[in-house]
Enzyme design. Structure first.
Site, PDB file in Angstrom:
ATOM      1  N   GLU A  75      -5.375  -8.432   0.924  1.00 12.18           N
ATOM      2  CA  GLU A  75      -6.000  -8.038   2.198  1.00 12.18           C
ATOM      3  C   GLU A  75      -7.473  -7.782   2.001  1.00 12.18           C
ATOM      4  OE1 GLU A  75      -4.379  -4.740   4.496  1.00 12.18           O
ATOM      5  OE2 GLU A  75      -2.341  -5.426   4.063  1.00 12.18           O
TER       6      GLU A  75
ATOM      7  N   GLU B 292       0.791  -1.230   0.000  1.00 11.12           N
ATOM      8  CA  GLU B 292       0.000   0.000   0.000  1.00 11.12           C
ATOM      9  C   GLU B 292       0.830   1.290   0.000  1.00 11.12           C
ATOM     10  OE1 GLU B 292      -3.043   0.030   2.977  1.00 11.12           O
ATOM     11  OE2 GLU B 292      -4.098  -1.638   2.054  1.00 11.12           O
TER      12      GLU B 292
END
Ligand code: GAL
Length: 455
Positions: free
Chosen positions: A361, A163
């Site tokens: 995720e 991320e």
């Protein structure tokens, strides 16, 4: 249901969020160690110093993973456990810790999926100018080489960076995550470039050392969800997903950190979106063309982190947000529950980039507690999983190539600036003692993986 027998059922964690042992056995400090020391940065003054104490619980955690029936476990390495200063001196005890963890996983037939970088950036490199320093991709390459030399014989699955949207967007633009800076959009673009270049150099290093490597990344996929299945609304959702700048058309806009095309296009297509060339060409290096070749080095899968999406409909400007109805379901952190995101995220990503996808995720934060019967009745998490996984299975039915799913998270853990306020785990953790208690969702997920439960 459409998950075949080779589907990789997994769960994920990250070093700073679970390990603890922050000052042990020669580990160097990271920007998160420093950030947590500052007053009013993290909820309740919480820190990752102890976290889930996973640093001291290798066998216990691997047993939890094994009993869950996971085929794959995603975790990150603490860069400063291995290289206390980020570069240079190597800390053998740090390498040994991961040796033991990896070997224990493999012994139990669980495939390690390693993330090289999940935000705990070396403080010593931060002082040298962090991602703004044009040497930063070389530092990352050096770290990667140390790691793949050591584990490349046993570990095939690698993710470079987790991320970047969040650690750059919140850490360097909004200043709410470590290291807490608010830099200009020009600096942000230069850092973006250096982070992407670090990714590309790491991919090359992994290929050099790891036979049959399976390489990806784990990026946020901030997806549009069409309000209806009409082509117009689908187009609107596509516009939201890949073309937000043209709608806003404001060069002062700095919150482009979450725009998918800024991160995915260079890696998957070897070019920046047009707005970057138009507005920020002065902030890109002279070596741009060569760099883009490195950045777009072939990966084997795209790792998508998806928690929710934005519902949009078509409008003259391209798209318009649909407001949620009053009382729309939200998570403990107030994120809207939008299971459709696990259909449309993979759908739009596969349509544009035609590359195998893993959901690296997805999960729910909750205010879980241990009830008087000693159990954790997290029905909400089971419902969340059922609805999200249902939509993922629809995507697979529609021939979107998705090969794995990593539940965030195995354990309740340190949720960055939110400290220990909310719980994301399948396993409840007492943050004073480290004691683990399996939640109802743990047993549900175990049965689903074993094929004993339907969605
Ligand atoms: C992601 C992040 C994880 C975890 C999760 C839940 O943004 O990669 O570390 O915190 O969100 O918020």
């Amino acid at each position: 249901m459409s998950f075949n027998k080779d589907f990789k059922w997994g769960a994920a964690t990250a070093s700073y969020q679970v390990e603890g042992g922050s000052y042990e056995d020669g580990k160097g400090i990271s920007v998160w160690d420093m950030f947590c020391k500052e007053p009013d940065r993290v909820y309740n003054g919480d820190t990752g110093d102890f976290a889930c104490d996973s640093y001291h619980r290798i066998k216990e955690d691997v047993k939890i993973i094994k009993d869950l029936g996971l085929k794959a476990y995603r975790f990150s390495l603490s860069w400063t456990r291995i290289l206390p200063n980020g570069i240079g001196e190597i800390n053998e005890s740090g390498l040994k810790f991961y040796d033991m963890f990896i070997d224990e996983l493999i012994k139990e037939n669980i495939e390690p999926y390693i993330t090289l970088f999940h935000w705990d950036y070396p403080y010593e490199l931060y002082k040298k100018g962090h991602w703004l320093n044009d040497e930063s991709s070389k530092w990352f390459e050096e770290y990667t080489e140390v790691v793949v030399k050591r584990y490349g014989d046993r570990v095939k699955n690698w993710m470079t960076i987790n991320e970047p949207q969040v650690f750059i967007g919140l850490g360097y633009s909004l200043g709410t995550h470590a290291p807490g800076l608010k830099l200009s959009k020009f600096d942000i673009i230069r850092m973006t470039h250096n982070v992407l270049l670090s990714h590309g150099k790491a991919v090359r290093k992994i290929r050099e050392y790891v036979e049959n490597a399976n390489i990806g990344f784990a990026f946020v996929c901030d997806t549009g969800i069409p309000n209806t299945t009409s082509e117009e609304d689908k187009n609107a959702a596509r516009e939201y997903t890949f073309n937000r700048q043209s709608k806003v058309n404001d060069t002062k806009r700095y919150d482009f950190c979450f725009d998918n095309e800024l991160w995915f296009d260079p890696v998957m297509l070897g070019k920046y979106p047009n707005w970057v060339y138009k507005n920020y060409s002065d902030n890109l290096p002279e070596s741009l063309d060569d760099d883009l070749k490195i950045i777009s080095e072939n990966v084997d899968f795209m790792g998508l982190n998806i928690y929710h999406g934005k519902v949009v409909k078509s409008s003259e400007e391209g798209f318009e947000f649909i407001k949620f109805n009053a009382g729309h379901a939200v998570t403990g952190l107030d994120w809207p529950i939008t299971s459709e995101a696990l259909y449309w995220g993979p759908y739009f990503m596969y349509e544009r980039y035609k590359k195998t996808i893993m959901i690296t995720e997805n999960g729910l934060s909750n205010k879980d507690w241990i009830s008087i019967d000693g159990k954790v009745h997290d029905e909400g998490r089971i419902d969340f999983l059922r609805s999200y996984l249902g939509r993922l299975s629809d995507a697979i039915d529609d021939e979107i190539d998705v090969t794995g799913y990593f539940q965030w998270s195995l354990l309740d853990n340190f949720e960055w600036a939110e400290g220990y306020k909310d719980r994301f785990g399948l396993v409840y953790v007492d943050f004073e003692t480290g004691e683990r208690t399996k939640k109802e969702s743990y047993y549900w997920y175990r049965d689903l993986i074993a094929g004993k439960k339907e969605l």
